[in-house]
Design an enzyme around this catalytic site. Structure first.
Site, PDB file in Angstrom:
ATOM      1  CG  HIS A 165      -2.163   1.282   1.504  1.00 55.67           C
ATOM      2  ND1 HIS A 165      -2.595   1.636   1.077  1.00 55.67           N
ATOM      3  CD2 HIS A 165      -1.477   2.500   1.687  1.00 55.67           C
ATOM      4  CE1 HIS A 165      -3.376   2.638   0.740  1.00 55.67           C
ATOM      5  NE2 HIS A 165      -1.866   3.645   1.476  1.00 55.67           N
ATOM      6  CD  GLU A 166       1.671   3.676   3.837  1.00 58.93           C
ATOM      7  OE1 GLU A 166       1.864   4.661   2.769  1.00 58.93           O
ATOM      8  OE2 GLU A 166       0.557   3.508   4.045  1.00 58.93           O
ATOM      9  CG  HIS A 221       0.878   6.576  -0.198  1.00 58.04           C
ATOM     10  ND1 HIS A 221      -0.745   7.413  -1.248  1.00 58.04           N
ATOM     11  CD2 HIS A 221      -0.102   5.932   0.435  1.00 58.04           C
ATOM     12  CE1 HIS A 221      -1.523   7.272   0.195  1.00 58.04           C
ATOM     13  NE2 HIS A 221      -1.167   6.585   0.743  1.00 58.04           N
ATOM     14  CG  HIS A 258      -0.017   9.091  -6.679  1.00 55.74           C
ATOM     15  ND1 HIS A 258      -1.088   9.754  -5.907  1.00 55.74           N
ATOM     16  CD2 HIS A 258      -0.120   9.654  -7.894  1.00 55.74           C
ATOM     17  CE1 HIS A 258      -1.863  10.422  -6.613  1.00 55.74           C
ATOM     18  NE2 HIS A 258      -1.483  10.601  -7.300  1.00 55.74           N
TER      19      HIS A 258
END
Length: 740
Positions: free
Chosen positions: A516-517, A520, A523
């Site tokens: 998940h991280e 980020h 992104h």
């Protein structure tokens, strides 16, 4: 940030820093800043005052003392005010270049210093850094107001806003003008002088209270650690965990005892393993009492004051509540849409949780009967322990069987990085010549498929007393074409560190958090925009979690899982039978996971949808929380909110009235996962399309336009419901469109 609700958990987004010519680093071994770096003696040369000469402006952690930060903040504020003065005193008519671009170029020294301070107080706080945070909170707020409430600046930006359609601007430039105008408007630029004065006072007090809240949470989560006298009371934990608990106690001068550290969540990881029910209860009660015990770290009065000030500020700006103010600028656009979604999901989630609780109670009853002992009622401190037993009974495995195949660095390099390589063509190379702020931090160069440099990535995985709870990404350097910058980004988790020489074996949730991280991080790293205020994760709060949640899908993608799920001793792959069981159990315990998240998201909305006159005083904070949970149907004691109000750090930070963003974003995520699967899954052409159409765009386009450009339709809630195995009443099934 990531929460376990998102399964396929304060996102720190730092300001950009100034561009520079990249020069090679001097070869060295990664060096951590020494523990005596709190000395008050500044460096001979303050390296925060100029761009770093390390690759991609990577921060020179080893050469910056804490005493350098304050002077850099002071000089940075003075420089930015001078830059704004040049803009507003320009006798020429406002143009895009002499106003908007000038604002985008400004504030580099301040951004560099503030980025370092905010990043280090989150990742490795010490007394000097915490004092700086407290001392400068109000001053930085006043500095921001001095710019945002400058009438001459607003007049120039407003003039450009009114003419934007006739200035010959590109789409990104026109959007940037609109963004600057709306930000100034929302900051109070059109208030009268009395209103501006009150706005400044509110912002200053909120900044100070926010710093105090975070420091209270950090201090109490450490102080509330549970001390255990006997090793036998830790039955159920592994030898490595017991050894780590002994080492932690010894570090506090408690030789011969054991310390169970807490995380800043209601539930605690060890509750799934500890056989001693009395100890489980003790740990749980220590966790939920934080922030409301009447001690030095009690946050109830602080919460009441913060919510009151936010409501007053919203009213000054013409909004009925703080939630109205926040949601106007998000993709949800208002309370009605958020409330409708949360209330649509609530009955299904709580109903599923009650059914799961019934299974756990039946197992408790059977076990106690087999022991010849009276049964007991399922409580919150029992849930994780017995859910692991039910998982083992239903699916033939439990967490302990997975962990030997989930060694941390192997998951990172052969799982997270491998998936990014397969999907986007990325390559990673660890480097040991750059300084780090803590010895546990790993540093990697990141390259595009053609070998060109893309970014530098820092991985800070371990929990420690100096680190705030949760998991998050931050950027030390943001991408910007205008400033000729490439990104330097970091991921932070809170994985318990084992005793020296022992392997770091992850839970399945920690694996998902790592994926998940890194979503980020992607992104931030893939950002390809011109203007720094549009870079990377500078998107609406209820959109920012979407790309990271999509990246979770690769954690259990068969080819990715097979590449990293290998036994830490033998290197043998996870047996196919166990792999199949993991995949079959994806919907297990989703009633609990969804309910604990939704109840926290609902609390956030209930607090911030209160009109100013209805906000309770300090002595009514916990009663209001209990009443809200009961009225919204979350009064099921075995499943408390993931965060209770006094330690709900998200809503004291950037997620105030925005914690719903995780489920809102997961609606988008579930639709996108369907798109990936329908088109072949882990394929370079799909990754390249997702990168080009969405991940690279930052905030340069409307968020939902970017989403539709990938999946080709409006977001629908049904894929999320199917993923979680949730059943919606027939009367609600027609409401399939989740967002406007």
């Amino acid at each position: 940030m990531r929460i376990p609700f998102v399964l396929a958990a304060t996102l720190a987004i730092a300001a950009p820093v100034l561009a520079q010519t990249v020069v090679p680093a001097t070869p060295r071994t990664n060096v951590a800043v020494p523990t005596d770096a709190t000395l008050d003696t500044p460096s001979a040369v303050n390296l925060l005052l100029t761009p770093s000469t390390l690759p991609l402006q990577y921060p020179p952690f080893d050469k910056i003392r804490d005493a350098d930060i304050g002077p850099a903040l002071d000089q940075g504020m003075a420089e930015q005010l001078a830059e704004v003065a040049v803009i507003v005193d320009n006798t020429a008519a406002p143009t895009f270049d002499n106003t908007i671009v000038a604002l985008e170029r400004g504030g580099r020294t301040l951004a560099r210093a503030n980025t370092l301070l905010s990043s280090l107080t989150g990742a490795d706080a010490n007394p000097a850094r915490l004092k700086l945070q407290a001392d400068y909170a109000t001053r930085l707020a006043a500095h921001r107001d001095a710019i945002a409430l400058n009438p001459k600046l607003f007049a120039r930006v407003e003039a450009l806003y009114k003419q934007r359609a006739t200035l010959g601007l590109g789409a990104q430039e026109q959007r940037l003008v609109e963004r600057h105008y709306n930000q100034l408007l929302r900051a109070g630029a059109k208030l009268d002088e009395a209103g501006k004065a009150r706005m400044k006072a509110i912002n200053g007090e909120l900044a100070q209270l926010g710093a105090r809240f975070n420091q209270n949470v950090l201090a109490e989560v450490n102080e509330s650690a549970v001390i255990v006298d006997r090793a036998e009371d830790l039955a159920g934990l592994g030898d490595e965990q017991i050894s780590a608990a002994a080492s932690a106690a010894k570090a506090r001068g408690l030789d011969g005892k054991y310390l169970v550290a807490l995380l800043n969540t209601t539930g605690q990881p060890v509750l799934s393993q500890l056989e001693n029910r009395a100890l489980r209860e003790r740990i749980y009660e220590a966790s939920v009492a934080r922030g409301s015990r009447g001690n030095a770290y009690d946050n109830t009065a602080l919460v009441s004051r913060v919510v009151t000030l936010r409501a007053e500020r919203a009213r000054l700006l013409g909004f009925a509540t703080h939630a109205d103010f926040v949601l106007k600028d998000e993709t949800a656009q208002g309370q009605q849409a958020v409330n409708a979604m949360l209330r649509q999901l609530a009955p299904a989630a709580v109903g599923a949780a009650r059914r799961e609780g019934g299974e756990l109670q039946a197992m408790i009853d059977r076990e106690q009967k087999a022991k010849g002992q009276p049964s007991f009622k399922l409580a919150a401190w029992d849930w994780s322990f017995y859910s692991e037993k039910v998982r083992a009974a239903k699916y033939g495995f439990d967490e302990s069987q997975l962990k030997p195949y989930l060694e941390m660095k192997n998951v990172l390099e052969n799982g997270v990085f491998y998936a990014a390589g397969q999907l986007y063509g990325l390559k990673f190379k660890q480097r040991n010549d750059l300084p780090v702020y803590h010895p546990d931090v790993l540093v990697y160069d990141v390259f595009n498929a053609d070998g060109s440099p893309l970014a530098i990535f820092l991985a800070d995985m371990y929990a420690r007393p100096s680190k705030r709870g949760g998991a998050w990404m931050n950027a030390y350097v943001d991408q910007s074409g205008l400033l000729n910058q490439k990104p330097v980004v970091a991921n932070h988790l809170n994985i318990p560190k084992p005793a020296d020489g022992k392997p770091t074996l992850l839970t399945w949730d920690e694996v998902n958090t790592m994926f998940h991280e890194f979503g980020h991080a992607l992104h931030g790293m893939f950002s390809n925009v011109k203007y720094p205020s549009m870079a990377g994760t500078r998107v609406p709060r209820d959109f920012v979690e979407y790309p990271s949640q999509v990246n979770e899908m690769w954690a259990d993608w068969p080819s990715v899982l097979a590449n990293y799920a290998r036994h830490y001793k033998t290197g043998e792959p996870m047996p196919r039978a166990l792999l199949d069981k993991v995949l079959a159990a994806k919907q297990f315990n989703q009633g609990f996971a969804t309910t604990e998240y939704l109840s926290a998201a609902m609390l956030d909305q209930r607090w911030h949808q209160l009109p100013l006159e209805q906000i309770p005083a300090a002595d009514g904070v916990m009663a209001f929380e209990a009443k809200a949970l009961r009225e919204e149907g979350y009064d099921y004691d075995p499943v408390p909110p993931r965060y209770r109000t006094p330690y709900f750090s998200h809503i004291m930070g950037g997620y105030a009235a925005g914690y719903y963003a995780y489920v809102w974003s997961e609606v988008l995520d579930a639709n996108t996962v369907q798109w990936f699967k329908a088109n072949g899954g882990l394929k370079r052409e799909l990754g390249d399309a997702f990168r080009a159409k969405l991940l690279s765009q930052g905030g340069s386009q409307d968020a939902l336009t970017l989403f539709r450009g990938v999946v080709g339709h409006e977001p629908q809630i049904q894929p999320l419901l199917e993923r979680r195995g949730l059943v919606i009443e027939k009367s609600e099934k027609a409401k399939t469109t989740a967002t406007k």
